[in-house]
Design a protein around this motif. Structure first.
Motif: not given
Length: 203
Positions: A63-64, A67, A183, A192, A194, A196
């Motif tokens: 998942k990372l 991203q 991250l 998670d 996510s 910014t």
């Protein structure tokens, strides 16, 4: 008082500079399943293969990776509902199941995504993965991969397949891309990651 005792989160993971240089510029990474995302054992009963064990560290690593701008791709020689469920749960958009010719499957997939082999990493554990590992811009293998595979690749993970090898592979690529620390910090605000970073304010 609480602020004074707050621990500072810093990225501590390190890889050899030559390895990071080799892993720069990647846009996608190909993952085998059996022996990479699992420990390689097959649980087969009278109704076929119904159960596989996956590692949550590996799953979060994939998942990372997405991203961080590196697309995870799955190409596996076997097919099972358990694998399809895991791929779906991780949100992996591109996968090929039951691939008897992994190189042909990978080449077609990369062409559809507009990618060339130098932009792609791959991790595998056994001879059927060799054609991908030869072509990939960056190649890796788990610690328990076959000897010929370990001899070929750029990096052999400290962890075994199904026990964090894929996460180490993901971490390496994210460090090389310069996205790892960002991250990591994102996980202080969202589960998670996510996150910014805020745009800098005007002077």
């Amino acid at each position: 008082m609480g602020e004074q005792n707050r621990r500072e989160l810093r990225a501590t993971l390190q890889f050899a500079p030559s390895l990071l240089l080799k892993a720069q510029g990647l846009r996608a990474a190909i993952f085998d399943v059996d022996g990479v995302l699992t420990d390689g054992r097959l649980y087969i009963g009278e109704h076929g293969e119904t159960v596989k064990a996956f590692n949550s560290l590996d799953g979060h690593g994939l998942k990372l990776l997405a991203q961080g701008g590196i697309a995870p791709l799955v190409i596996t020689g076997r097919d099972s509902p358990a694998v399809r469920r895991r791929v779906a749960d991780l949100g992996i958009a591109h996968a090929v199941y039951g691939a008897h010719d992994k190189l042909a499957a990978a080449s077609a997939l990369l062409a559809s995504l507009g990618l060339n082999w130098p932009q792609v990493a791959a991790i595998g554990d056994d001879w059927p993965d060799l054609p991908l590992l030869v072509q990939a811009g960056f190649a890796a293998a788990p610690a328990n991969a076959h000897a010929e595979v370990r001899a070929l690749v750029d990096h052999v993970t400290a962890a075994a397949g199904g026990h964090g090898a894929a996460r180490e592979f993901c971490d390496l690529m994210l460090v090389a891309s310069g996205r790892y620390a960002e991250l990591l910090q994102g996980h202080l605000t969202t589960l998670d990651g996510s996150w910014t970073p805020a745009a800098p304010s005007s002077p």
